[in-house]
Design a protein around this motif. Structure first.
Motif, PDB file in Angstrom:
ATOM      1  N   LEU A  35       0.844  -1.197   0.000  1.00  0.00           N
ATOM      2  CA  LEU A  35       0.000   0.000   0.000  1.00  0.00           C
ATOM      3  C   LEU A  35       0.875   1.240   0.000  1.00  0.00           C
ATOM      4  N   HIS A  36       0.651   2.121  -0.973  1.00  0.00           N
ATOM      5  CA  HIS A  36       1.293   3.437  -0.989  1.00  0.00           C
ATOM      6  C   HIS A  36       0.259   4.419  -0.445  1.00  0.00           C
ATOM      7  N   LEU A  37       0.576   4.996   0.697  1.00  0.00           N
ATOM      8  CA  LEU A  37      -0.339   5.868   1.413  1.00  0.00           C
ATOM      9  C   LEU A  37       0.280   7.260   1.499  1.00  0.00           C
ATOM     10  N   VAL A  38      -0.449   8.264   1.018  1.00  0.00           N
ATOM     11  CA  VAL A  38       0.008   9.649   1.103  1.00  0.00           C
ATOM     12  C   VAL A  38      -1.000  10.400   1.962  1.00  0.00           C
ATOM     13  N   VAL A  39      -0.520  10.983   3.064  1.00  0.00           N
ATOM     14  CA  VAL A  39      -1.378  11.747   3.976  1.00  0.00           C
ATOM     15  C   VAL A  39      -0.722  13.103   4.169  1.00  0.00           C
ATOM     16  N   GLY A  40      -1.428  14.165   3.749  1.00  0.00           N
ATOM     17  CA  GLY A  40      -0.813  15.484   3.785  1.00  0.00           C
ATOM     18  C   GLY A  40       0.418  15.451   2.892  1.00  0.00           C
ATOM     19  N   GLY A  41       1.563  15.783   3.419  1.00  0.00           N
ATOM     20  CA  GLY A  41       2.803  15.755   2.641  1.00  0.00           C
ATOM     21  C   GLY A  41       3.674  14.545   2.929  1.00  0.00           C
ATOM     22  N   THR A  42       3.139  13.549   3.652  1.00  0.00           N
ATOM     23  CA  THR A  42       3.918  12.375   4.038  1.00  0.00           C
ATOM     24  C   THR A  42       3.504  11.159   3.229  1.00  0.00           C
ATOM     25  N   THR A  43       4.497  10.417   2.723  1.00  0.00           N
ATOM     26  CA  THR A  43       4.240   9.185   1.984  1.00  0.00           C
ATOM     27  C   THR A  43       4.758   8.001   2.786  1.00  0.00           C
ATOM     28  N   LEU A  44       3.914   6.990   2.919  1.00  0.00           N
ATOM     29  CA  LEU A  44       4.295   5.738   3.568  1.00  0.00           C
ATOM     30  C   LEU A  44       4.104   4.601   2.580  1.00  0.00           C
ATOM     31  N   VAL A  45       4.989   3.620   2.626  1.00  0.00           N
ATOM     32  CA  VAL A  45       4.842   2.408   1.829  1.00  0.00           C
ATOM     33  C   VAL A  45       4.737   1.261   2.825  1.00  0.00           C
ATOM     34  N   LEU A  46       3.565   0.608   2.823  1.00  0.00           N
ATOM     35  CA  LEU A  46       3.296  -0.469   3.770  1.00  0.00           C
ATOM     36  C   LEU A  46       3.260  -1.804   3.037  1.00  0.00           C
ATOM     37  N   PRO A  47       4.212  -2.702   3.317  1.00  0.00           N
ATOM     38  CA  PRO A  47       4.188  -4.028   2.701  1.00  0.00           C
ATOM     39  C   PRO A  47       3.241  -4.975   3.443  1.00  0.00           C
ATOM     40  N   LYS A  48       3.023  -6.132   2.876  1.00  0.00           N
ATOM     41  CA  LYS A  48       2.185  -7.167   3.473  1.00  0.00           C
ATOM     42  C   LYS A  48       2.565  -7.378   4.943  1.00  0.00           C
ATOM     43  N   GLY A  49       1.551  -7.389   5.808  1.00  0.00           N
ATOM     44  CA  GLY A  49       1.760  -7.617   7.225  1.00  0.00           C
ATOM     45  C   GLY A  49       1.941  -6.359   8.047  1.00  0.00           C
ATOM     46  N   ASP A  50       2.170  -5.215   7.416  1.00  0.00           N
ATOM     47  CA  ASP A  50       2.363  -3.954   8.148  1.00  0.00           C
ATOM     48  C   ASP A  50       1.031  -3.254   8.398  1.00  0.00           C
ATOM     49  N   SER A  51       1.033  -2.408   9.430  1.00  0.00           N
ATOM     50  CA  SER A  51      -0.128  -1.599   9.794  1.00  0.00           C
ATOM     51  C   SER A  51       0.325  -0.177  10.059  1.00  0.00           C
ATOM     52  N   ALA A  52      -0.606   0.754   9.985  1.00  0.00           N
ATOM     53  CA  ALA A  52      -0.318   2.155  10.289  1.00  0.00           C
ATOM     54  C   ALA A  52      -1.606   2.853  10.704  1.00  0.00           C
ATOM     55  N   VAL A  53      -1.448   3.918  11.480  1.00  0.00           N
ATOM     56  CA  VAL A  53      -2.560   4.776  11.874  1.00  0.00           C
ATOM     57  C   VAL A  53      -2.245   6.172  11.367  1.00  0.00           C
ATOM     58  N   ALA A  54      -3.262   6.855  10.831  1.00  0.00           N
ATOM     59  CA  ALA A  54      -3.037   8.207  10.317  1.00  0.00           C
ATOM     60  C   ALA A  54      -4.262   9.078  10.582  1.00  0.00           C
ATOM     61  N   ARG A  55      -4.001  10.357  10.837  1.00  0.00           N
ATOM     62  CA  ARG A  55      -5.094  11.339  10.868  1.00  0.00           C
ATOM     63  C   ARG A  55      -5.445  11.632   9.422  1.00  0.00           C
ATOM     64  N   THR A  56      -6.697  11.464   9.074  1.00  0.00           N
ATOM     65  CA  THR A  56      -7.103  11.641   7.679  1.00  0.00           C
ATOM     66  C   THR A  56      -8.101  12.787   7.528  1.00  0.00           C
ATOM     67  N   ASP A  57      -7.907  13.813   8.350  1.00  0.00           N
ATOM     68  CA  ASP A  57      -8.709  15.023   8.208  1.00  0.00           C
ATOM     69  C   ASP A  57      -7.999  16.023   7.294  1.00  0.00           C
ATOM     70  N   VAL A  58      -7.066  15.507   6.513  1.00  0.00           N
ATOM     71  CA  VAL A  58      -6.331  16.255   5.488  1.00  0.00           C
ATOM     72  C   VAL A  58      -6.415  15.446   4.193  1.00  0.00           C
ATOM     73  N   PRO A  59      -6.087  16.052   3.050  1.00  0.00           N
ATOM     74  CA  PRO A  59      -6.103  15.273   1.808  1.00  0.00           C
ATOM     75  C   PRO A  59      -5.206  14.033   1.929  1.00  0.00           C
ATOM     76  N   HIS A  60      -5.694  12.911   1.390  1.00  0.00           N
ATOM     77  CA  HIS A  60      -4.931  11.675   1.444  1.00  0.00           C
ATOM     78  C   HIS A  60      -5.241  10.802   0.232  1.00  0.00           C
ATOM     79  N   ARG A  61      -4.359   9.825   0.013  1.00  0.00           N
ATOM     80  CA  ARG A  61      -4.450   8.987  -1.192  1.00  0.00           C
ATOM     81  C   ARG A  61      -3.977   7.583  -0.864  1.00  0.00           C
ATOM     82  N   TYR A  62      -4.685   6.584  -1.405  1.00  0.00           N
ATOM     83  CA  TYR A  62      -4.281   5.183  -1.309  1.00  0.00           C
ATOM     84  C   TYR A  62      -3.984   4.725  -2.731  1.00  0.00           C
ATOM     85  N   ALA A  63      -2.916   3.966  -2.917  1.00  0.00           N
ATOM     86  CA  ALA A  63      -2.575   3.534  -4.277  1.00  0.00           C
ATOM     87  C   ALA A  63      -1.865   2.191  -4.270  1.00  0.00           C
TER      88      ALA A  63
END
Length: 83
Positions: A35-63
């Motif tokens: 999962l390529h996750l962009v929240v605000g100006g931060t990009t995270l790449v989460l592989p299989k088995g990983d988890s993350a928490v994010a505030r999503t009251d800003v523009p965000h994208r899943y890809a």
């Protein structure tokens, strides 16, 4: 309000949001792919088995920018008070 989603994305697919109400949080867990996750100006790449928490009251994208199918679960928690 709390929602539970299970997403399946093919290579090249994405979803963009302008942001949810103030205080909204999302929990992501990747079951398959990357999962390529962009929240605000931060990009995270989460592989299989990983988890993350994010505030999503800003523009965000899943890809899915990989070559394989992406499967992830997402819990959306809008914990703000209404009117």
């Amino acid at each position: 309000m709390i929602e539970l989603w299970r997403w399946v994305m093919r290579p090249g697919e994405s979803y963009e949001s302008q942001g949810h109400p103030a205080g909204t949080m999302e929990l992501f867990h990747v079951e398959k792919g990357e999962l390529h996750l962009v929240v605000g100006g931060t990009t995270l790449v989460l592989p299989k088995g990983d988890s993350a928490v994010a505030r999503t009251d800003v523009p965000h994208r899943y890809a899915n920018e990989g070559k394989a199918e992406l499967v992830f679960t997402m819990t959306v928690a809008e914990l703000h008070r209404r009117g």
